[in-house]
Design a protein around this motif. Structure first.
Motif, mmCIF file in Angstrom:
data_model
loop_
_atom_site.group_PDB
_atom_site.id
_atom_site.type_symbol
_atom_site.label_atom_id
_atom_site.label_comp_id
_atom_site.label_asym_id
_atom_site.label_seq_id
_atom_site.Cartn_x
_atom_site.Cartn_y
_atom_site.Cartn_z
ATOM 1 N N LEU A 78 0.833 -1.206 0.000
ATOM 2 C CA LEU A 78 0.000 0.000 0.000
ATOM 3 C C LEU A 78 0.866 1.253 0.000
ATOM 4 C CD1 LEU A 78 -2.902 -0.824 2.502
ATOM 5 C CD2 LEU A 78 -3.062 -0.568 0.019
ATOM 6 N N ASP A 79 1.917 1.244 0.819
ATOM 7 C CA ASP A 79 2.807 2.409 0.897
ATOM 8 C C ASP A 79 3.459 2.686 -0.449
ATOM 9 O OD1 ASP A 79 2.170 2.546 3.569
ATOM 10 O OD2 ASP A 79 4.041 1.611 4.275
ATOM 11 N N SER A 80 3.922 1.612 -1.104
ATOM 12 C CA SER A 80 4.627 1.771 -2.382
ATOM 13 C C SER A 80 3.687 2.264 -3.474
ATOM 14 C CB SER A 80 5.261 0.439 -2.798
ATOM 15 O OG SER A 80 5.943 0.573 -4.024
ATOM 16 N N VAL A 81 2.505 1.645 -3.573
ATOM 17 C CA VAL A 81 1.549 2.026 -4.616
ATOM 18 C C VAL A 81 1.077 3.465 -4.398
ATOM 19 C CG1 VAL A 81 -0.679 1.490 -5.695
ATOM 20 C CG2 VAL A 81 0.824 -0.361 -4.967
ATOM 21 N N ALA A 82 0.858 3.828 -3.130
ATOM 22 C CA ALA A 82 0.430 5.197 -2.823
ATOM 23 C C ALA A 82 1.533 6.199 -3.157
ATOM 24 C CB ALA A 82 0.049 5.312 -1.352
ATOM 25 N N HIS A 130 3.809 6.013 -5.349
ATOM 26 C CA HIS A 130 3.963 6.165 -6.801
ATOM 27 C C HIS A 130 2.743 6.805 -7.450
ATOM 28 C CE1 HIS A 130 7.323 3.317 -6.242
ATOM 29 N NE2 HIS A 130 7.783 3.830 -7.372
ATOM 30 N N GLY A 131 1.703 7.068 -6.667
ATOM 31 C CA GLY A 131 0.552 7.800 -7.175
ATOM 32 C C GLY A 131 -0.505 6.970 -7.853
ATOM 33 N N TYR A 132 -0.505 5.642 -7.617
ATOM 34 C CA TYR A 132 -1.481 4.787 -8.291
ATOM 35 C C TYR A 132 -2.613 4.327 -7.373
ATOM 36 C CZ TYR A 132 1.908 4.634 -12.060
ATOM 37 O OH TYR A 132 2.763 4.989 -13.066
ATOM 38 N N LEU A 133 -2.582 4.689 -6.099
ATOM 39 C CA LEU A 133 -3.622 4.257 -5.177
ATOM 40 C C LEU A 133 -4.787 5.249 -5.216
ATOM 41 C CD1 LEU A 133 -4.001 1.930 -3.096
ATOM 42 C CD2 LEU A 133 -3.400 3.601 -1.323
ATOM 43 N N PRO A 134 -5.983 4.800 -5.577
ATOM 44 C CA PRO A 134 -7.129 5.722 -5.618
ATOM 45 C C PRO A 134 -7.378 6.353 -4.247
ATOM 46 C CG PRO A 134 -7.658 3.640 -6.698
ATOM 47 C CD PRO A 134 -6.356 3.440 -6.012
ATOM 48 N N SER A 148 -11.956 -4.411 -6.509
ATOM 49 C CA SER A 148 -11.589 -4.136 -7.904
ATOM 50 C C SER A 148 -10.708 -2.900 -8.023
ATOM 51 C CB SER A 148 -12.847 -3.977 -8.757
ATOM 52 O OG SER A 148 -13.667 -2.934 -8.261
ATOM 53 N N SER A 149 -10.922 -1.898 -7.173
ATOM 54 C CA SER A 149 -10.120 -0.666 -7.244
ATOM 55 C C SER A 149 -8.672 -0.933 -6.876
ATOM 56 C CB SER A 149 -10.698 0.401 -6.306
ATOM 57 O OG SER A 149 -11.983 0.785 -6.717
ATOM 58 N N LEU A 150 -8.451 -1.669 -5.783
ATOM 59 C CA LEU A 150 -7.079 -1.954 -5.359
ATOM 60 C C LEU A 150 -6.406 -2.918 -6.324
ATOM 61 C CD1 LEU A 150 -4.767 -1.689 -3.394
ATOM 62 C CD2 LEU A 150 -5.866 -3.397 -1.915
ATOM 63 N N SER A 151 -7.158 -3.895 -6.809
ATOM 64 C CA SER A 151 -6.608 -4.845 -7.782
ATOM 65 C C SER A 151 -6.149 -4.117 -9.043
ATOM 66 C CB SER A 151 -7.666 -5.893 -8.137
ATOM 67 O OG SER A 151 -7.221 -6.729 -9.177
ATOM 68 N N ALA A 156 -5.388 -0.943 -9.299
ATOM 69 C CA ALA A 156 -4.269 -0.062 -8.964
ATOM 70 C C ALA A 156 -2.953 -0.830 -8.945
ATOM 71 C CB ALA A 156 -4.511 0.593 -7.610
ATOM 72 N N LEU A 157 -2.961 -2.036 -8.372
ATOM 73 C CA LEU A 157 -1.743 -2.841 -8.308
ATOM 74 C C LEU A 157 -1.266 -3.250 -9.702
ATOM 75 C CD1 LEU A 157 -1.935 -5.314 -5.289
ATOM 76 C CD2 LEU A 157 0.052 -4.029 -6.056
ATOM 77 N N GLN A 158 -2.207 -3.656 -10.543
ATOM 78 C CA GLN A 158 -1.831 -4.087 -11.892
ATOM 79 C C GLN A 158 -1.297 -2.918 -12.715
ATOM 80 O OE1 GLN A 158 -4.557 -7.185 -13.695
ATOM 81 N NE2 GLN A 158 -5.755 -6.729 -11.868
ATOM 82 N N VAL A 159 -1.880 -1.752 -12.560
ATOM 83 C CA VAL A 159 -1.395 -0.572 -13.281
ATOM 84 C C VAL A 159 -0.029 -0.149 -12.744
ATOM 85 C CG1 VAL A 159 -1.831 1.880 -13.733
ATOM 86 C CG2 VAL A 159 -3.701 0.221 -13.916
ATOM 87 N N HIS A 160 0.162 -0.255 -11.436
ATOM 88 C CA HIS A 160 1.443 0.068 -10.807
ATOM 89 C C HIS A 160 2.575 -0.767 -11.416
ATOM 90 C CE1 HIS A 160 4.441 0.887 -7.750
ATOM 91 N NE2 HIS A 160 4.408 -0.352 -7.288
ATOM 92 N N VAL A 161 2.360 -2.071 -11.555
ATOM 93 C CA VAL A 161 3.386 -2.943 -12.137
ATOM 94 C C VAL A 161 3.505 -2.695 -13.640
ATOM 95 C CG1 VAL A 161 4.126 -5.337 -12.464
ATOM 96 C CG2 VAL A 161 3.012 -4.668 -10.333
#
Length: 726
Positions: A625-629, A631-635, A649-652, A654-659
């Motif tokens: 969560l810290d990493s995704v947030a 990098h600006g991808y956490l809604p 679905s939102s977190l899923s 976000a994670l896929q877009v982050h990678v």
């Protein structure tokens, strides 16, 4: 007793490592008893020190000319001859037959580059001509000797093939799937090559450039519940259960087949097989094998008798398949016949004794007396091959940069067709596996006999070359499972525990060079699954060979603070993914379903260990969560406290877009994560405790691609990948 120092000396000669660095960073010694067992498995006589010494002398007797020389284009072609000091250079000449049909000749005396015979070394001469890529045959002729000394010279590129899109730095994405999991309204209870066509079309239309497959190697049609794609009967041939029966041209011509399939009882069985949440392999096999023989009979009457163009295509396939195809077809036909008469014939060790080897009189007689049944299985291999080819042709028509990427399992089952017909390439008294590690404290024994590195070298890598060619057919990339096995494999003596093993070394430079050559010939890029304990020395080897590394997001953590490495810092020459087939789904990971299930199945009998795993998982989730947030991808509406945030679905997304925004040339995603599924396809370490390799997707492909969430995600993936790494 054999002297301890002599055991170590022979281990070095045989390529058996006496030490290894454990998963805990400790220098661990291998027991002498393990080394002796592995030497016996490799064909050394270890009954006594004298017997061992004699077998070493016999196995490692110096030949005048090595059987093979592998070199990269541009390297000097220097040939070492093991000759006595009295041998006259003027008695020798050489002749080289290139694969391209040219013949080069010369005399040894004028081309000697060094002579170390006085010190027990070789006489070395050079061939000054630059050789083209390929497999060439060298003959060294000696006066008054009837037959020449022979060597295969394999000249290779210095790195594996890459598609133009990869060379241009494009960032590509696609799903990696287990084919059997696909659901449609027209399959027969298992995902098939027709479903794969549909998936390729859907992914291509949404900007994806590949579809990755689980191994589609031949399994056991007569023992359909032996369903692991990573324990195949043969890695040379295909799983005929993936044939899309209704798309075989003969189906539309066979009234008998259509009447059978159209009958109410058959349709009811089909519907039940489709609706099942788990693949019922026995029922799928029964359904398909009741119809496919009818299609072969139609093929015979319509094409073989008339010698049509389609018949010619089949006959060419049979001719090219040679003895290897005959072995596979004979094994499947014999296995089917014996399974009708006997119970629990799970593989060739359960065959009657006279049938336990391919090269027996009884098997030859069976082939003669059951020609129709054997030909049926040849036909089915051809049909499967044609259908895979159709999928790849479609992918290219849809302008996918890669199309299919296939998966090469690390070995074959010790009870399948390859082991049944083996002539020394496999070490049957050992099994590959893995030493103990944090997640598997007892180690792993995969039940797969390893290839013998000595036999590979002696045969100029023939079995390895054929294996690569078979698996690079009709695809744009090949994933090599446990690619570290090209350098070393963990061998476990038969009947011993996985911890009682040792690493056996392979000629990695030769094998990587041949891989590069075959990669270019098939225009197939290479992905290497390099997870686990990775020796430092192979990291550079794989990178220089142009092999894409495998970056699993959950495993890519900093060794200093445990935080997650930004995907933007992954190597470009890699494939990134969040999960693999041996891991829980994204939802399963987040909700600790794998740990809960492991507790129920008794995989974690130590409560303290289990608590540590739960604590570590929570820390992982918080770090994610810290990493995704960061990098600006956490809604904004998704919380940042891992104890309070569920996987939705939102977190899923976000994670896929982050990678996806990372630097890896390739991004692999899972359809299971698009559907927010929780059950895994495989739980490592289980056999009967969980129905591995059977769980399907929760919805049909038609429904999957009508979902707004899926179409929104694929649009984002395509857009983000277009700008990734910039």
């Amino acid at each position: 007793m054999i002297n301890e120092n002599y055991v170590k000396e022979v281990a070095n000669i045989a390529g058996i490592s006496q030490h290894y660095i454990s998963a805990w960073g400790e220098d661990t010694s291998v027991k002498d008893s393990t080394i002796i067992k592995l030497l016996s498995a490799m064909g050394y006589d270890s009954e006594s020190e004298e017997a061992l010494s004699k077998s070493v002398d016999k196995k490692h007797k110096s030949e005048v000319l090595e059987p093979v020389l592998v070199l990269q284009q541009g390297q000097p072609v220097e040939i070492a001859l093991q000759l006595g000091v009295s041998a006259r250079e003027s008695d020798f000449s050489w002749r080289l037959h290139t694969e391209q049909g040219d013949v080069l000749e010369g005399y040894l005396q004028s081309q000697i580059v060094r002579d170390d015979r006085a010190n027990g070394g070789p006489l070395v001469f050079s061939i000054s001509t630059s050789l083209p890529y390929g497999y060439h045959q060298l003959e060294v002729l000696r006066k008054r000797r009837k037959s020449p000394y022979k060597m295969a010279i394999i000249c290779t590129p210095d790195a594996c093939f890459k598609q133009e899109a990869l060379l241009n730095g494009q960032k590509l994405w696609g799903p990696s799937i287990q084919l059997y999991t696909l659901r449609t309204q027209h399959n027969w209870g298992i995902g098939d090559f027709g479903d794969l066509k549909q998936l390729v079309s859907e992914i291509a239309s949404r900007g994806g450039n590949f579809v990755g497959l689980n191994p589609i190697h031949a399994l056991f049609p007569a023992n359909p519940e032996a369903a692991s794609p990573y324990s195949p009967s043969s890695r040379q041939w295909l799983n005929i259960m993936y044939i899309d029966v209704s798309s075989v041209p003969e189906f539309s011509l066979s009234k008998q087949a259509q009447q059978m399939v159209g009958s109410l009882p058959f349709q009811q069985r089909l519907q039940k097989a489709r609706e099942s949440h788990w693949v019922n392999y026995s029922e799928v096999s029964a359904l398909k094998m009741s119809v496919l023989p009818l299609l072969y009979q139609e093929f015979k009457q319509r094409h073989l008798v008339e010698n049509s163009q389609r018949a010619q295509s089949y006959l060419n396939f049979v001719e090219q398949g040679g003895e290897s195809l005959l072995i596979q077809a004979a094994f499947d036909a014999l296995h089917a016949q014996l399974s009708e008469d006997l119970s629990n014939v799970w593989g060739w060790p359960a065959f009657p004794e006279q049938y336990r080897r391919f090269d027996t009189r009884a098997v030859r007689k069976f082939i003669e007396q059951h020609e129709e049944e054997v030909n049926l299985y040849m036909y089915l291999q051809w049909v499967a091959d044609c259908q895979v080819n159709e999928v790849q042709v479609l992918a290219k028509q849809k302008e996918m940069a890669i199309g299919l990427y296939r998966d090469l399992a690390v070995g074959v089952s010790d009870s399948g067709s390859e082991a049944w017909a083996d002539e020394g390439n496999l070490v049957m008294e050992a099994s590959t596996g893995a030493p103990p590690d944090i997640l598997g404290p007892l180690g792993q024994n995969w039940g797969l006999p390893p290839l013998n590195p000595q036999s590979l070298h002696a045969s100029a890598y023939d079995a390895y070359i054929k294996l690569l060619r078979a698996n690079m057919r009709h695809c744009g990339a090949l994933r090599i499972d446990h690619v570290l096995g090209l350098m070393r494999l963990w061998w476990v003596p038969k009947e011993d525990s996985a911890a009682e093993g040792a690493y056996v070394n392979y000629p990695v430079k030769d094998m990587l060079s041949i891989l590069a050559l075959e990669s270019h010939r098939s225009q197939c890029s290479i992905i290497g699954e390099d997870l686990g304990t990775v020796p430092d020395e192979i990291v550079d080897e794989l990178s220089q060979a142009g092999i894409h590394s495998y970056k699993v997001f959950f495993f890519e953590r900093s060794s200093t603070d445990g935080g997650y490495i930004s995907p933007k810092h992954y190597k470009s020459q890699s494939m990134a993914t969040i999960c693999t087939h041996d891991m829980p789904t994204l939802r399963g990971f987040w909700h600790c379903d794998d740990l809960k299930m492991g507790k129920e199945l008794g995989l974690y009998p130590d409560e303290l260990q289990l608590k540590r795993l739960f604590d570590d998982r929570l820390a992982c989730k918080q770090a994610i969560l810290d990493s995704v947030a960061w990098h600006g991808y956490l809604p904004e509406h998704v919380g940042k406290d891992a104890t309070q945030v569920a996987m939705d679905s939102s977190l899923s997304e976000a994670l896929q877009v982050h990678v996806a925004a990372g630097a890896s040339a390739l991004l692999s995603v899972q359809l299971e994560d698009w559907l927010e599924m929780d059950k895994p396809v495989n739980i490592p370490g289980t056999v009967d405790e969980y129905p591995n390799w059977r769980r399907k997707l929760t919805v049909n492909l038609d429904e999957l691609f009508t979902r707004d969430s899926v179409n929104r995600l694929t649009e984002k993936l395509t857009q983000v990948r277009r700008n990734a790494g910039n």
